[in-house]
Write a protein that holds these residues in place. Structure first.
Motif: not given
Length: 508
Positions: A257-258, A298-301, A149-150
């Protein structure tokens, strides 16, 4: 509350910097220093027998033997020690430590190691198999943790990448060294800081100590997860990376985490997810229908992660994966030397030579188990953990901390939990003592999924609680040590004790 407890309570409210200064002065008083050394030596003397059980049972070597022992003798002595040591972990009486442990799996990894025992990825021209195995372990781990996904729609140099290390501590230290060098080169930061919750692994403190990065610890909330508001307040112009755990070692809960990684993304700083424990569990738990919040690429950060192949990846001890969002960030991990008379030199991690056999064993573990195997192992572990959590909550006076999946921390409202842990130790269990708050945890592994192990744990725990409740005056041997470690405000005393403990380990 008696007077010593009152004094400790009051001292715990004094700022740490003032306590540290006071401690230095107090330790310079000869009478007090001698008393402390006597108490410490007495405590360690009681432990020495347990730490050195082979004295008098096997030969001791503090010099090379004049004539080497036969290989048969060496193997016989090693097998005798192995036979004495493996019963507890084979029977599932240990928290964590051995995560698979089935004979056929161990035999398989040993055969893989033997085939590759001489390989060394430092010499890629001689052992290209080692670099093949390493690259594929990194890629498989990355894809398990959201790389597909990333990477979608991004150039190859922005794809998730990484390397293998010797374990979770090295993975974490590599990541912090990488952020330090990245921030210095791209932002001109020369006094770097990182922000981590109080529950984050001490490997981050170790990295801070080694690499000159200031550690800023923030509290956790009542659910034992990192406090997002406190983290936001702790960020400043020198902050290079934020930390979150999935899950944290002490309480087994997953930090938010998000939210944390989004804080980092908006400020243009790094975010590291420490998934050393959960990296090879959480993706499969999610597929099995368990509630697992987002924690990976999957989290952009999220810009880096650590995940231990030698824990729930079921590889042999000595490998972990550190991952980065893009090759530019990873390049700050590398070391190169171009002016050495011995030729050009380069290495991706701290070690120069590395054991190619352990890399091969990690690869062999991953490809032989496959998705189906990891799903099945995770299902059994989480089912055993559910049984144990329900059982703990059913014991009067006992409670589970937070809402963990498979690392279960528990405490008590009316008995000394360290005495309970010691009583469990007398029954053969090896558990982890925690403090702030006082608690004990069990990291559930495949060893605990064996028939009857979870039930035995709960029976022994119930009996231990009842015994401690019926015998409140019983002191025990280790319970006071854990109690002191959690309550003594002079942390230098605890540090000195730990250093002497390590000295003891090196005594022949």
């Amino acid at each position: 509350m008696d007077l010593p407890e009152l004094g400790t309570s009051l001292l715990n409210r004094v700022p740490p910097r003032l306590l540290s200064t006071a401690e230095r002065y107090l330790k310079n008083i000869p009478l007090l220093r001698n008393r402390l050394e006597k108490e410490t030596d007495s405590m360690l003397a009681e432990l020495e027998g347990d730490l050195k059980p082979y004295r008098g049972q096997t030969r001791t070597f503090d010099h090379l033997p004049a004539k080497g022992l036969s290989r048969e003798e060496v193997l016989r002595e090693m097998n005798q020690m192995k036979d004495k040591e493996e019963d507890r972990w084979k029977d599932g009486l240990v928290s964590g430590a051995v995560y698979h442990g089935a004979d056929e799996h161990i035999d398989f990894l040993n055969r893989v190691y033997a085939i590759n025992s001489q390989s060394n990825p430092l010499h890629a021209d001689l052992w290209p198999s080692a670099t093949k195995f390493e690259a594929e372990v990194v890629a498989m781990t990355a894809n398990m943790l959201g790389a597909a996904e990333a990477n979608a729609g991004r150039a190859p140099d922005e794809h998730i990448c990484g390397s293998l290390s010797s374990g979770g501590t090295e993975s974490i230290m590599l990541a912090i060294k990488t952020y330090r060098d990245w921030a210095r080169e791209t932002k001109g930061i020369t006094r770097p800081e990182m922000v981590a919750p109080s529950s984050a692994h001490p490997a981050f403190d170790k990295a801070a100590h080694y690499f000159g990065v200031k550690m800023v610890r923030v509290p956790v909330g009542p659910d034992y997860r990192a406090d997002v508001k406190a983290t936001r307040k702790a960020i400043n112009r020198n902050t290079i990376v934020l930390i979150g755990s999935a899950p944290g070692f002490p309480h087994g809960v997953i930090d938010p985490i998000a939210e944390l990684s989004e804080l980092a993304r908006k400020r243009g700083i790094g975010f590291h997810t420490d998934a050393c424990l959960g990296g090879f569990v959480l993706p499969w738990a999610r597929k099995l229908g368990y509630s697992v919040p987002d924690f990976d690429f999957r989290l952009p950060g999220v810009t880096s992660m650590s995940a231990d192949t030698h824990k729930f990846g079921y590889a042999a001890k000595g490998t972990s994966v550190v991952l980065y969002r893009g090759t530019e960030l990873r390049s700050h991990q590398y070391f190169t030397a171009t002016e050495w008379p011995g030729g050009i030199y380069f290495s991706p991690t701290f070690s120069g030579s590395r054991p190619g056999a352990l890399i091969a064993a990690a690869w062999a573990s991953l490809v032989s188990i496959g998705e189906e195997g990891y799903l099945d192992a995770t299902r059994r572990i989480l089912e055993a953990a559910d049984t144990i959590k329900r059982g703990i909550r059913s014991i009067p006076g006992m409670h589970v901390l937070g809402d963990p999946l498979f690392v279960i921390a528990f405490g008590s409202s009316d008995v000394d939990i360290y005495k309970v842990m010691e009583r469990m130790g007398a029954k053969g269990w090896s558990l982890n003592g925690l403090h702030k708050p006082a608690a004990v945890h069990l990291c559930v592994t495949q060893r605990h999924t064996q028939p009857g192990v979870a039930e035995r744990f709960l029976e022994d725990l119930k009996a231990a609680v009842e015994h401690v409740r019926a015998n409140p005056g019983e002191k025990g041997t280790m319970a006071p040590v854990y109690g002191m470690a959690g309550t003594v405000p002079f942390r230098g005393l605890i540090s000195d004790l730990l250093k002497k403990y390590m000295d003891l380990l090196y005594k022949v």
